[in-house]
Design an enzyme around this catalytic site. Structure first.
Site, PDB file in Angstrom:
ATOM      1  N   TYR A 267      -1.928   0.235  10.206  1.00 13.26           N
ATOM      2  CA  TYR A 267      -2.165  -0.451   8.933  1.00 13.26           C
ATOM      3  C   TYR A 267      -0.951  -0.311   8.014  1.00 13.26           C
ATOM      4  CZ  TYR A 267      -3.685  -1.012   4.107  1.00 13.26           C
ATOM      5  OH  TYR A 267      -3.749  -1.376   2.791  1.00 13.26           O
TER       6      TYR A 267
ATOM      7  N   THR B  70       0.823  -1.216   0.000  1.00 11.78           N
ATOM      8  CA  THR B  70       0.000   0.000   0.000  1.00 11.78           C
ATOM      9  C   THR B  70       0.851   1.257   0.000  1.00 11.78           C
ATOM     10  OG1 THR B  70      -1.593   1.288   1.313  1.00 11.78           O
ATOM     11  CG2 THR B  70      -0.118  -0.146   2.519  1.00 11.78           C
TER      12      THR B  70
ATOM     13  N   HIS C  14     -13.920   4.499   0.941  1.00 12.63           N
ATOM     14  CA  HIS C  14     -13.362   5.083  -0.275  1.00 12.63           C
ATOM     15  C   HIS C  14     -14.328   6.103  -0.885  1.00 12.63           C
ATOM     16  CE1 HIS C  14     -10.567   1.367  -0.888  1.00 12.63           C
ATOM     17  NE2 HIS C  14     -10.203   2.141   0.129  1.00 12.63           N
TER      18      HIS C  14
END
Length: 328
Positions: A139, A115, A185
């Protein structure tokens, strides 16, 4: 090739599995359906239900797996701040278990779903792979830790691996798109407004140092993303761990995204300015020159209209029942 796809019932994993099947590969999917959707599992794939830590060794022990694409992970930034222990367990510990199972059964071809969150808040854009990594949440930190682990396994055990650092993945591929219980999102959230499942969309700050005052992000079509995974699998080299950014190289502001959604859907989509969120960078744009030069990756769906149009076509196929649990 016969390929194992962990998290293959998720948004990106299911699209990638479908593309692999269309390319003539055999696909085995592992998913525990904690966030994935059964309806997204492509026809023709073999499904093994369960946690990667519990079932991957059995699947790999069958002896005919040629490579692994590892998507299975927790991926909500906010949740990672509240429950970091779950992100270290589900992301890092699970990946260690998978890597050890691959090593035990002689499978040395891996593509890892990483990511852009590994970079944190970069001071310069576009972001290249040699820039410093400084994740701002558990994360991103868990994904960066896995990148380090993969590098060490490649050097010590001959693993051939590629980490793909995604920017903002969007769009849909046929009947597969974003359909999650907890949606964070922008594009699917805006489209929910167009369908009447939300009253309005919030813009977090309109005083950012950008052209229109709203944050700018790099959007990459999920189908182009899947192509990159196939190229990586086909070109991995034993003992080498490569890291590539995946983005379009273009940036679109929150206002631009909302305006495009209005144009595509024909809905006014009310928008309201809310306070900035802590940790949001003003601009995140990727340089994907490295993977384009080294692997010949050529994204062809980079314009915002195509991305939104494909996402809208998928979103309209979901009935009201699919949204009832998503209203927050």
């Amino acid at each position: 090739m016969k390929l194992l796809v962990t998290g293959g019932a998720g948004y990106i994993g299911s699209v990638c599995a479908q593309v692999l099947l269309e390319a003539g590969h055999d696909v085995v999917i592992i998913d525990n359906f904690s966030t994935g959707n059964r309806a997204a599992v492509p026809a023709g794939a073999r499904l093994v239900e369960g946690d990667v830590r519990d079932v991957a060794a059995t699947v790999l022990g069958e002896g005919d797996i040629d490579g692994v694409i590892h998507f299975a992970a927790r991926s909500l930034v906010g949740e990672s701040m509240e429950k970091p222990e779950e992100y270290w367990q589900h992301n890092v510990v699970t990946t260690l278990s998978l890597l050890d199972a691959m090593r035990a059964h002689g499978v040395n071809n891996l593509v890892f779903s990483s990511t852009a969150a590994t970079y944190g808040e970069p001071a310069v854009v576009p972001i290249t792979e040699d820039m410093a990594t400084a994740p701002t949440n558990p994360y991103g930190a868990s994904k960066l830790a896995i990148d380090y682990i993969i590098t060490s396994y490649a050097r010590a055990h001959g693993l051939g691996a590629t980490s793909l650092r995604y920017f903002n993945v969007a769009g849909a591929y046929g009947q597969i798109g974003e359909n999650r219980e907890i949606e964070t999102h922008l594009i699917p959230l805006v489209l929910q407004v167009a369908l009447g499942h939300r009253d309005k969309i919030f813009m977090f700050g309109d005083d950012w140092p950008t052209a229109d005052g709203t944050p700018v992000r790099d959007y990459i079509h999920v189908r182009d993303l899947a192509d990159a995974h196939v190229l990586a699998l086909q070109s991995n080299r034993p003992g080498t761990h490569r890291i590539y950014n995946l983005g379009s190289g273009d940036g679109y502001s929150v206002r631009q995204v909302i305006d495009m959604c209005r144009e595509v859907t024909g809905h006014p989509i009310p928008a309201e300015v809310a306070p900035r969120r802590a940790g949001d960078p003003a601009t995140l744009i990727a340089s994907s020159a490295k993977i384009q030069e080294e692997l010949g990756w050529n994204p062809t769906r980079t314009d915002l209209e195509t991305i939104v149009t494909d996402a809208w076509a998928f979103t309209r196929t979901l009935g009201d029942a699919a949204w009832s649990a998503r209203k927050r």
